[in-house]
Design a protein around this motif. Structure first.
Motif, mmCIF file in Angstrom:
data_model
loop_
_atom_site.group_PDB
_atom_site.id
_atom_site.type_symbol
_atom_site.label_atom_id
_atom_site.label_comp_id
_atom_site.label_asym_id
_atom_site.label_seq_id
_atom_site.Cartn_x
_atom_site.Cartn_y
_atom_site.Cartn_z
ATOM 1 N N ILE A 38 0.840 -1.190 0.000
ATOM 2 C CA ILE A 38 0.000 0.000 0.000
ATOM 3 C C ILE A 38 0.881 1.248 0.000
ATOM 4 C CG2 ILE A 38 -0.158 0.130 2.517
ATOM 5 C CD1 ILE A 38 -3.089 1.064 2.159
ATOM 6 N N SER A 39 0.406 2.291 -0.670
ATOM 7 C CA SER A 39 1.026 3.614 -0.596
ATOM 8 C C SER A 39 -0.062 4.646 -0.858
ATOM 9 C CB SER A 39 2.164 3.762 -1.611
ATOM 10 O OG SER A 39 1.726 3.490 -2.935
ATOM 11 N N LEU A 40 -0.001 5.725 -0.101
ATOM 12 C CA LEU A 40 -0.961 6.824 -0.234
ATOM 13 C C LEU A 40 -0.229 8.157 -0.133
ATOM 14 C CD1 LEU A 40 -3.929 5.602 2.033
ATOM 15 C CD2 LEU A 40 -3.883 5.691 -0.463
ATOM 16 N N VAL A 50 -1.424 6.351 5.289
ATOM 17 C CA VAL A 50 -1.819 4.940 5.452
ATOM 18 C C VAL A 50 -2.346 4.718 6.868
ATOM 19 C CG1 VAL A 50 -1.015 2.554 5.529
ATOM 20 C CG2 VAL A 50 -0.261 4.070 3.674
ATOM 21 N N PHE A 79 1.635 -2.890 9.524
ATOM 22 C CA PHE A 79 2.123 -2.083 8.415
ATOM 23 C C PHE A 79 3.633 -1.951 8.591
ATOM 24 C CE2 PHE A 79 2.630 2.536 6.857
ATOM 25 C CZ PHE A 79 2.765 2.163 5.518
ATOM 26 N N GLU A 118 0.643 -5.227 5.686
ATOM 27 C CA GLU A 118 0.813 -4.297 4.574
ATOM 28 C C GLU A 118 2.257 -3.823 4.541
ATOM 29 O OE1 GLU A 118 -1.309 -3.212 2.297
ATOM 30 O OE2 GLU A 118 -3.344 -3.564 3.068
ATOM 31 N N GLU A 120 4.760 -0.982 2.933
ATOM 32 C CA GLU A 120 4.726 0.302 2.261
ATOM 33 C C GLU A 120 5.446 0.156 0.917
ATOM 34 O OE1 GLU A 120 5.302 4.959 3.450
ATOM 35 O OE2 GLU A 120 6.760 3.525 4.251
#
Length: 205
Positions: A38-40, A50, A79, A118, A120
């Motif tokens: 995941i990356s935001l 995140v 995470f 998750e 990164e």
């Protein structure tokens, strides 16, 4: 095992409201570890977004792409950031909301019996050595408390719907680290030997 509260000391705790009780007996029914990325915003690393997403605190105005996240209630147990630091949002005894529509070995709703991690990252950027090391250490810590039998990517339990952790995740390197880190603990050596990683691939293969 029954007295373990599901929170690991190796992780910083950041509680998420997005969880509920597992339908099966914990920890006996917790047999699957699912690896995600995941990356935001997408492809950007290091920000707070995140964790904010997983804890219901995200600022939807921080990036135009966040508009699609409105109303989304999602979490993960863990995470792992690019520097290898680990954050935990949900007790591993409870059900985090990470896998969605999924199935493994004929059993649907993987959230019921899985622990979600998750990383990164994205499908297009190699993961850091620090992340593999942290994931291996986390896996061994979980094996000390849960009867994990399988490690799968999100792409393997939700094929056609998800693609993570993606083609750049090095499963063989992850397996190698597991063996190396477990070598001095006989109980973990035995657990690793029986752990199936990605579509039935045994540690012994």
């Amino acid at each position: 095992m029954s007295s373990f509260d599901g929170w690991l000391p190796l992780a910083a705790r950041y509680d998420s409201p997005y969880f509920d009780a597992r339908p099966g007996p914990a920890p006996d029914d917790i047999t699957l570890l699912v690896v995600h990325n995941i990356s935001l915003p997408a492809g950007q690393f290091g920000g707070p977004h995140v964790s904010d997403l997983f804890t219901g605190r995200i600022d939807y105005n921080a990036d135009p792409s966040f508009a699609d996240l409105r109303g989304l209630k999602v979490s993960s147990h863990f995470f792992i950031r690019r520097d290898g630091s680990v954050i935990q949002y949900v007790s591993a005894n409870d059900r985090a909301w990470h896998a969605g529509v999924s199935a493994f070995c004929g059993r649907e709703k993987c959230n019921d019996f899985a622990i979600g991690v998750e990383l990164e990252g994205s499908d297009f950027v190699p993961f850091e050595a620090t992340q593999y090391a942290a994931l291996a250490e986390l896996t061994l810590a979980l094996l000390a408390h849960y009867p994990l039998t399988d490690v799968q990517g999100h792409e393997h339990i939700a094929p056609g719907r998800k693609t993570d952790p993606g083609p750049l995740f090095d499963w063989e390197y992850y397996q190698k680290l597991l063996k190396e880190k477990a070598v001095h603990e006989s109980a973990l050596v035995s657990a690793i030997a029986g752990l199936r990683v990605v579509i039935g691939l045994s540690q012994s293969q």
